[in-house]
Every structure is written in C-alpha cells, then in structure tokens.
Design an enzyme around this catalytic site. Structure first.
Site, PDB file in Angstrom:
ATOM      1  N   ARG A   1     -40.335 -13.470  -5.455  1.00 49.99           N
ATOM      2  CA  ARG A   1     -40.771 -13.775  -6.731  1.00 49.99           C
ATOM      3  C   ARG A   1     -41.477 -12.440  -7.377  1.00 49.99           C
ATOM      4  O   ARG A   1     -42.119 -11.677  -6.888  1.00 49.99           O
ATOM      5  CB  ARG A   1     -42.103 -14.637  -6.701  1.00 49.99           C
ATOM      6  CG  ARG A   1     -42.898 -15.120  -7.770  1.00 49.99           C
ATOM      7  CD  ARG A   1     -44.171 -16.023  -7.414  1.00 49.99           C
ATOM      8  NE  ARG A   1     -45.091 -15.442  -6.696  1.00 49.99           N
ATOM      9  CZ  ARG A   1     -46.263 -15.844  -6.641  1.00 49.99           C
ATOM     10  NH1 ARG A   1     -46.623 -16.964  -7.142  1.00 49.99           N
ATOM     11  NH2 ARG A   1     -47.265 -15.125  -5.827  1.00 49.99           N
TER      12      ARG A   1
ATOM     13  N   THR B   1     -43.652 -11.593 -13.926  1.00 52.80           N
ATOM     14  CA  THR B   1     -42.923 -12.657 -14.779  1.00 52.80           C
ATOM     15  C   THR B   1     -43.288 -13.895 -13.805  1.00 52.80           C
ATOM     16  O   THR B   1     -43.339 -14.995 -14.324  1.00 52.80           O
ATOM     17  CB  THR B   1     -41.422 -12.413 -14.887  1.00 52.80           C
ATOM     18  OG1 THR B   1     -40.699 -12.702 -13.655  1.00 52.80           O
ATOM     19  CG2 THR B   1     -41.174 -11.252 -15.426  1.00 52.80           C
TER      20      THR B   1
ATOM     21  N   ASP C   1     -50.527 -13.680   1.711  1.00 54.57           N
ATOM     22  CA  ASP C   1     -49.059 -13.392   1.477  1.00 54.57           C
ATOM     23  C   ASP C   1     -48.534 -13.725   2.961  1.00 54.57           C
ATOM     24  O   ASP C   1     -48.662 -13.050   3.858  1.00 54.57           O
ATOM     25  CB  ASP C   1     -48.770 -12.206   1.212  1.00 54.57           C
ATOM     26  CG  ASP C   1     -47.124 -11.884   0.884  1.00 54.57           C
ATOM     27  OD1 ASP C   1     -46.485 -12.057   1.739  1.00 54.57           O
ATOM     28  OD2 ASP C   1     -47.035 -11.339  -0.331  1.00 54.57           O
TER      29      ASP C   1
ATOM     30  N   ASP D   1     -45.959 -11.169   4.686  1.00 56.72           N
ATOM     31  CA  ASP D   1     -46.940 -10.056   5.056  1.00 56.72           C
ATOM     32  C   ASP D   1     -47.553 -10.055   6.138  1.00 56.72           C
ATOM     33  O   ASP D   1     -47.577  -9.618   7.223  1.00 56.72           O
ATOM     34  CB  ASP D   1     -47.609  -9.592   4.016  1.00 56.72           C
ATOM     35  CG  ASP D   1     -47.056  -8.591   2.863  1.00 56.72           C
ATOM     36  OD1 ASP D   1     -45.711  -8.292   3.097  1.00 56.72           O
ATOM     37  OD2 ASP D   1     -47.690  -8.561   1.956  1.00 56.72           O
TER      38      ASP D   1
END
Length: 206
Positions: A101, A105, A197, A200
């Site tokens: 992603r 945007t 995340d 991660d």
C-alpha cells in the site's frame, strides 16, 4: 458474506498479538495459531463427494474433498497465516501475490503474482492479517479472477468496516472471514485499535 469467527482461543490469542509489548516470536506463533483455528470455520462449507473405501473390517461409503484448495497469501504479512492452515490441509497448494500500500495515496501496488494451475476449479483462500481500506485485498481478488478463479474466500484476522464495505462493493460474491471487526481507520489508514503493522511485527523489521 461476512463471518466474524467467535472462539475463546482465537480471542485470547488475538489479545496477545494486539499487545504492543508482544515480540516477534510470540506474534508469529500466535498469528499462525489463529489462522489454524479459523480454518475450521473457513472450511465448514467445502464441497465433498462420496467415495467407497475398505476399512480393516468392511467396505463403506465415506467422503473426501471434492475440490482442490489453494492458499494465496498477500505478501508479505499473509505468509504468517499459511502454516496454520496447511497444518490442517497439507494438500493445499500455495500461490503468492505481492501487494503493498502506497502510504501517501493508500492505493495498492502489484509487484508479484505466481499461482498454481488449478485456480479455475479450486477453492481459493486469500490470506492477509489486516483488512484496512480493502484496496490491496480487492486488487488481489481481481488478479485472481483474471487468472480464472471463481470460488474465492478472503481470510483476515482483523478488519475495519471500511475494508469490509470495499470488498462487498467490489466483489459481492466473495465471503469474508475475520477474527475481529474493529472500530475503523485512523487518518493514516491504519486499523484502530488494530495490532500495528502486521508485516513489521511478524518479521521484526521495525
């Protein structure tokens, strides 16, 4: 179309991976176990066919899966869900789709796709721990449809209403499975309360 899998063990393990102090090893193990526990619900409606076999005593009628299973993790976080499901379905084939992603945007970018040749007749499960905006999942599903897949299930651990709405709009025939439906997205597009995340935390890269 949307199933939130309610099970005490799933909720307990979900609590562990939500905690910010949970390290890479425990995050990885619990994510794997959640996927395995969710697999029972995901596979509840798999088609079967009747066959006859010989037991040590007699010949009897029984059943076997009527379609192949293909798992398609969205790289890279989706990899953390593969083993939990293949432990239950060791004959499943595994494809891969690379989506990331754009943090400006929030739109998905496709950088890799590799699938087994049986997508057309298989039950395809798209795996990603997070269903946030739904952009990456929608793009991955569209890629699979273009490759001939017709029976597709989206399997995520934590989802936001925005992502669920996006999938319902873009792919109304795709069933969605979650361990939790969270409150929504923050200004950066992250699920709240979420679990951070997933990539991660899974691979220890942050």
């Amino acid at each position: 179309m949307l199933t939130v899998v309610q099970h005490p063990l799933i909720q307990h393990k979900l609590t562990l991976i939500r905690k910010k102090e949970t390290g890479t090893k425990d995050f990885r193990e619990n994510l794997d176990e959640i996927a395995g526990l969710m697999a029972y619900e995901i596979t509840r409606d798999l088609p079967v066919r009747e066959i006859r076999i010989e037991t040590p005593l007699i010949t009897c009628a029984t059943h076997e899966l009527a379609r192949d299973i293909v798992l398609v993790p969205i790289l890279r976080a989706g990899l953390g869900m593969v083993d939990g499901i293949t432990n239950l379905i060791p004959t499943a084939k595994v494809g891969h789709v690379g989506m990331y992603r754009d943090h400006n945007t929030l739109e998905p970018k496709n950088y890799y796709a590799k699938f087994p040749g049986n997508l057309k007749d298989a039950v395809v499960m798209v795996l990603d721990p997070m269903l946030a905006t739904g952009g990456s999942a929608s793009a991955a599903i569209e890629t699979l449809k273009n490759e001939g897949a017709s029976i597709i299930k989206l399997v995520c651990v934590v989802g936001a209403p925005e992502g669920v709405s996006r999938i319902k709009k873009d792919h109304p025939g795709v069933d969605i499975y979650l361990a939790a439906l969270d409150e929504g997205l923050n200004e950066l597009g992250y699920i709240v309360p979420g679990l951070g995340d997933a990539g991660d935390r899974l691979f220890g890269t942050k």
